[in-house]
Write a protein that holds these residues in place. Structure first.
Motif, PDB file in Angstrom:
ATOM      1  N   VAL A 356       0.863  -1.180   0.000  1.00 31.36           N
ATOM      2  CA  VAL A 356       0.000   0.000   0.000  1.00 31.36           C
ATOM      3  C   VAL A 356       0.898   1.227   0.000  1.00 31.36           C
ATOM      4  O   VAL A 356       1.897   1.264   0.735  1.00 31.36           O
ATOM      5  CB  VAL A 356      -0.917   0.045   1.247  1.00 31.36           C
ATOM      6  CG1 VAL A 356      -1.588   1.414   1.359  1.00 31.36           C
ATOM      7  CG2 VAL A 356      -1.970  -1.043   1.186  1.00 31.36           C
ATOM      8  N   HIS A 358       0.524   5.105   0.893  1.00 35.12           N
ATOM      9  CA  HIS A 358      -0.360   6.136   1.436  1.00 35.12           C
ATOM     10  C   HIS A 358       0.287   7.503   1.229  1.00 35.12           C
ATOM     11  O   HIS A 358       1.496   7.678   1.432  1.00 35.12           O
ATOM     12  CB  HIS A 358      -0.613   5.908   2.931  1.00 35.12           C
ATOM     13  CG  HIS A 358      -1.553   6.917   3.532  1.00 35.12           C
ATOM     14  ND1 HIS A 358      -2.916   6.782   3.470  1.00 35.12           N
ATOM     15  CD2 HIS A 358      -1.316   8.083   4.198  1.00 35.12           C
ATOM     16  CE1 HIS A 358      -3.489   7.809   4.076  1.00 35.12           C
ATOM     17  NE2 HIS A 358      -2.529   8.625   4.520  1.00 35.12           N
ATOM     18  N   GLU A 416      -1.863  -0.893  -3.877  1.00 37.62           N
ATOM     19  CA  GLU A 416      -3.035  -0.095  -3.534  1.00 37.62           C
ATOM     20  C   GLU A 416      -2.615   1.322  -3.153  1.00 37.62           C
ATOM     21  O   GLU A 416      -1.551   1.532  -2.559  1.00 37.62           O
ATOM     22  CB  GLU A 416      -3.790  -0.737  -2.376  1.00 37.62           C
ATOM     23  CG  GLU A 416      -5.076  -0.002  -2.011  1.00 37.62           C
ATOM     24  CD  GLU A 416      -5.872  -0.705  -0.923  1.00 37.62           C
ATOM     25  OE1 GLU A 416      -6.768  -0.074  -0.350  1.00 37.62           O
ATOM     26  OE2 GLU A 416      -5.574  -1.888  -0.648  1.00 37.62           O
ATOM     27  N   SER A 418      -3.639   4.753  -1.059  1.00 39.18           N
ATOM     28  CA  SER A 418      -4.462   5.228   0.057  1.00 39.18           C
ATOM     29  C   SER A 418      -4.304   6.736   0.170  1.00 39.18           C
ATOM     30  O   SER A 418      -3.179   7.258   0.117  1.00 39.18           O
ATOM     31  CB  SER A 418      -4.042   4.531   1.345  1.00 39.18           C
ATOM     32  OG  SER A 418      -4.708   5.084   2.469  1.00 39.18           O
ATOM     33  N   LYS A 444      -8.257   4.173  -2.349  1.00 35.62           N
ATOM     34  CA  LYS A 444      -9.201   4.322  -1.235  1.00 35.62           C
ATOM     35  C   LYS A 444      -8.910   5.641  -0.544  1.00 35.62           C
ATOM     36  O   LYS A 444      -7.766   5.908  -0.139  1.00 35.62           O
ATOM     37  CB  LYS A 444      -9.042   3.172  -0.240  1.00 35.62           C
ATOM     38  CG  LYS A 444     -10.000   3.229   0.932  1.00 35.62           C
ATOM     39  CD  LYS A 444     -11.423   2.948   0.488  1.00 35.62           C
ATOM     40  CE  LYS A 444     -12.380   2.889   1.691  1.00 35.62           C
ATOM     41  NZ  LYS A 444     -13.775   2.628   1.270  1.00 35.62           N
ATOM     42  N   GLN A 446     -10.172   7.978   2.682  1.00 36.69           N
ATOM     43  CA  GLN A 446     -10.978   7.916   3.887  1.00 36.69           C
ATOM     44  C   GLN A 446     -10.474   8.922   4.915  1.00 36.69           C
ATOM     45  O   GLN A 446      -9.292   9.286   4.926  1.00 36.69           O
ATOM     46  CB  GLN A 446     -10.961   6.510   4.478  1.00 36.69           C
ATOM     47  CG  GLN A 446      -9.568   5.993   4.778  1.00 36.69           C
ATOM     48  CD  GLN A 446      -9.569   4.525   5.164  1.00 36.69           C
ATOM     49  OE1 GLN A 446     -10.589   3.847   5.060  1.00 36.69           O
ATOM     50  NE2 GLN A 446      -8.431   4.037   5.620  1.00 36.69           N
ATOM     51  N   GLU A 448      -9.135  10.568   8.371  1.00 39.18           N
ATOM     52  CA  GLU A 448      -8.202  10.126   9.409  1.00 39.18           C
ATOM     53  C   GLU A 448      -8.755  10.518  10.771  1.00 39.18           C
ATOM     54  O   GLU A 448      -9.354  11.583  10.930  1.00 39.18           O
ATOM     55  CB  GLU A 448      -6.822  10.767   9.204  1.00 39.18           C
ATOM     56  CG  GLU A 448      -6.149  10.310   7.911  1.00 39.18           C
ATOM     57  CD  GLU A 448      -4.818  10.995   7.685  1.00 39.18           C
ATOM     58  OE1 GLU A 448      -4.722  12.203   7.999  1.00 39.18           O
ATOM     59  OE2 GLU A 448      -3.873  10.346   7.200  1.00 39.18           O
ATOM     60  N   ALA A 501      -0.488   4.209   5.760  1.00 40.16           N
ATOM     61  CA  ALA A 501      -0.273   2.956   5.034  1.00 40.16           C
ATOM     62  C   ALA A 501      -0.424   1.754   5.962  1.00 40.16           C
ATOM     63  O   ALA A 501      -1.007   0.724   5.588  1.00 40.16           O
ATOM     64  CB  ALA A 501       1.115   2.965   4.393  1.00 40.16           C
ATOM     65  N   ARG A 504      -4.059   1.099   6.670  1.00 47.14           N
ATOM     66  CA  ARG A 504      -4.762   0.543   5.511  1.00 47.14           C
ATOM     67  C   ARG A 504      -4.387  -0.926   5.295  1.00 47.14           C
ATOM     68  O   ARG A 504      -5.227  -1.758   4.920  1.00 47.14           O
ATOM     69  CB  ARG A 504      -4.413   1.367   4.266  1.00 47.14           C
ATOM     70  CG  ARG A 504      -5.174   0.957   3.026  1.00 47.14           C
ATOM     71  CD  ARG A 504      -6.667   1.170   3.203  1.00 47.14           C
ATOM     72  NE  ARG A 504      -7.439   0.415   2.223  1.00 47.14           N
ATOM     73  CZ  ARG A 504      -8.678   0.013   2.405  1.00 47.14           C
ATOM     74  NH1 ARG A 504      -9.301   0.273   3.555  1.00 47.14           N
ATOM     75  NH2 ARG A 504      -9.323  -0.643   1.471  1.00 47.14           N
ATOM     76  N   ARG A 509      -9.147  -6.709   2.753  1.00 46.45           N
ATOM     77  CA  ARG A 509      -9.051  -6.358   1.344  1.00 46.45           C
ATOM     78  C   ARG A 509      -9.205  -7.621   0.502  1.00 46.45           C
ATOM     79  O   ARG A 509      -9.064  -8.741   0.998  1.00 46.45           O
ATOM     80  CB  ARG A 509      -7.693  -5.706   1.050  1.00 46.45           C
ATOM     81  CG  ARG A 509      -6.552  -6.693   1.211  1.00 46.45           C
ATOM     82  CD  ARG A 509      -5.189  -6.053   1.343  1.00 46.45           C
ATOM     83  NE  ARG A 509      -5.171  -5.073   2.401  1.00 46.45           N
ATOM     84  CZ  ARG A 509      -5.054  -3.768   2.154  1.00 46.45           C
ATOM     85  NH1 ARG A 509      -4.946  -3.333   0.930  1.00 46.45           N
ATOM     86  NH2 ARG A 509      -5.055  -2.916   3.139  1.00 46.45           N
TER      87      ARG A 509
END
Length: 521
Positions: A356, A358, A416, A418, A444, A446, A448, A501, A504, A509
């Motif tokens: 991931v 982020h 992925e 984030s 994704k 979202q 925090e 990260a 996430r 997933r």
């Protein structure tokens, strides 16, 4: 003697080069006396303030350098004037190197008190970590007081012929100055004890050296005052360690008025030396940092943004945070400790690692006050965590978008992405825009929750347990510096991106194919 034409020349003795120079110096001194005499009233009037005195006296000590004045130096001068008035008897000033702190505190201020302030009886005991620095400032003050300019304006302040050496000199009004290296502060007293950088950058991290300096400060300095109630102690220094003299003063709650001048403004409140600091709260004499924007420079006329960024690169996050931001954090780490990463550097991640990346997006349009950072974090098949790659920038707008898109293309679509989503409608719109930009990738966005420290603690626990590895890369040192300064460092973007990260990675997933999971930087 006759010439070829038969003319007789008289014998003329020409002056020597030394005599010519002496005559020029005499004429220059006479011209200076006449100039000062013509302008004496205006000069004395301006020299009623320490700032005015520095401006008038500057050419005596720095004839080839331009005086760059600004509000930070004005603040230091006004705090020293408060000491002269007796409003302050204990003063602690923290500021970056190169801000004229030694000249102002150890040279101009004592000379100003002897002359314009009408206090020629004052006695000074001055100190620094090295004898060289002590003698340097002693010599400069003596040269200033003995100058034709000073003597023309304040002729009553004369040096005593009985005691006029570099290390110690006196005037005919019972005033005196003595300089000692900090390690030799036993003996000697003063109405003012001026401590200018008691630690050196070479010894501040030595626990033995640092503790010895603290012992001398606590056990000897107060005994060096002529009058324990009215005499003053002035400490001026850059921060080098949490346990330095400044940190000791703050930790013990000693009654010092604190003037703190970080190179870049940090909006508060924040934690420093175990205390919650609000830059908008005035200190004991009402000083408030006039800056308001995150990252705003202290004295841009002297330290440009380009110069400051160069200092960061040259010194590294740790040294910059202490010496320039006055926010020292132990090199071994705060929430993260450097020793946790010993032996944890690897060449590549194992096959099957799930990744991931982020992104922590800069919260301000001032690209120099905050950074955007993207941390690629992986979960290996054995459950351990791997920091695979870090990218950061101080650009903004379209360049940040291009960086995020370009990094995604390099990472591949099995990594992925984030993104944080700020609260409110503007945050939703930004998140939608970024997701649209990254069409074709798993993205994704979202919100925090919790503060930066709370978000970082779970990842810190895994680091402490030895479950985190780092892929070798040119970004390693900067990344570890920021981790180990956290939460005291100026920047927190790489830590925040890592926390995002990590969070996430732990959420459910869809499975990732092994062929894609092997991709790494």
């Amino acid at each position: 003697m006759k010439t070829s034409t038969g003319l007789k020349l008289s014998s003329v003795q020409l002056p020597s080069l030394a005599e010519i120079r002496a005559e020029r110096a005499r004429r220059a001194a006479e011209a200076e006396r006449e100039r000062v005499a013509r302008d004496a009233e205006r000069i004395r009037e301006r020299c009623k303030t320490l700032a005015g005195f520095v401006s008038e006296a500057w050419p005596i000590l720095e004839p080839k350098a331009k005086l760059v004045w600004g509000w930070p130096l004005q603040a230091m001068a006004e705090h020293l004037e408060a000491v002269t008035r007796g409003d302050i008897t204990r003063l602690l000033t923290n500021c970056p190197p190169g801000l004229m702190k030694s000249l102002l505190h150890s040279v101009f201020w004592p000379a100003w008190e002897w002359g314009p302030a009408g206090l020629p009886h004052m006695r000074y005991l001055t100190s620094s970590y090295s004898q060289e620095n002590v003698l340097r400032d002693n010599t400069k003050m003596r040269r200033l007081v003995e100058s034709q300019w000073f003597q023309s304006l304040w002729p009553e302040v004369r040096m005593s012929p009985d005691q006029n050496a570099k290390g110690k000199f006196e005037n005919t009004k019972s005033g005196a100055r003595e300089g000692r290296p900090f390690a030799s502060m036993t003996g000697g007293r003063g109405d003012r004890v001026i401590i200018d950088d008691p630690h050196s950058t070479e010894t501040a991290e030595s626990e033995t050296e640092r503790k010895n300096t603290i012992r001398i400060f606590r056990e000897s300095i107060s005994d060096r005052l002529n009058d324990p109630e009215r005499s003053a102690i002035v400490v001026i220094m850059q921060r080098l360690h949490e346990g330095d003299v400044s940190g000791t003063i703050i930790k013990l709650g000693l009654p010092y008025v604190h003037l703190c001048l970080p190179m870049e403004y940090e909006a508060g409140p924040f934690k420093r030396d175990g205390r919650i600091i609000d830059p908008e709260s005035p200190n004991a004499i009402g000083f408030v940092d006039p800056r308001s924007s995150e990252g705003e420079l202290l004295l841009p006329e002297r330290f440009s943004r380009e110069a400051v960024e160069g200092l960061k690169k040259a010194k590294g996050e740790y040294a910059y945070a202490g010496q320039y931001q006055q926010r020292p954090t132990p090199r071994e780490g705060g929430l993260f400790k450097r020793e946790w990463f010993d032996g944890k550097m690897i060449n590549s991640a194992p096959p099957g690692t799930v990744w991931v990346r982020h992104w922590d997006l800069a919260a301000t349009k001032d690209a120099k006050a905050a950074r955007t950072a993207g941390v690629k974090l992986g979960r290996a098949p054995d459950g351990s965590f791997i920091v695979g790659h870090v990218v950061k920038t101080q650009e903004e707008g379209a360049r940040v978008r291009a960086l995020i898109k370009g990094t995604a293309e390099i990472d591949g679509k099995d990594v992925e992405i984030s993104l944080p989503q700020d609260p409110g409608q503007a945050g939703k719109v930004q998140a939608q825009d970024m997701v649209l930009l990254l069409a074709g990738w798993k993205v994704k966005a979202q919100p925090e929750t919790g503060d930066k420290v709370t978000r970082a603690e779970p990842f810190s626990s895994q680091c402490e347990a030895g479950n985190v590895y780092i892929v070798k890369g040119e970004w390693n040192e900067s990344y570890l510096d920021e981790l180990c300064l956290f939460p005291g460092g100026a920047f927190k973007d790489q830590v925040d991106a890592t926390s995002g990260a990590f969070g996430r990675l732990l959420k459910p997933r869809a499975p990732v194919a092994a062929t894609g999971a092997t991709r790494r930087n």
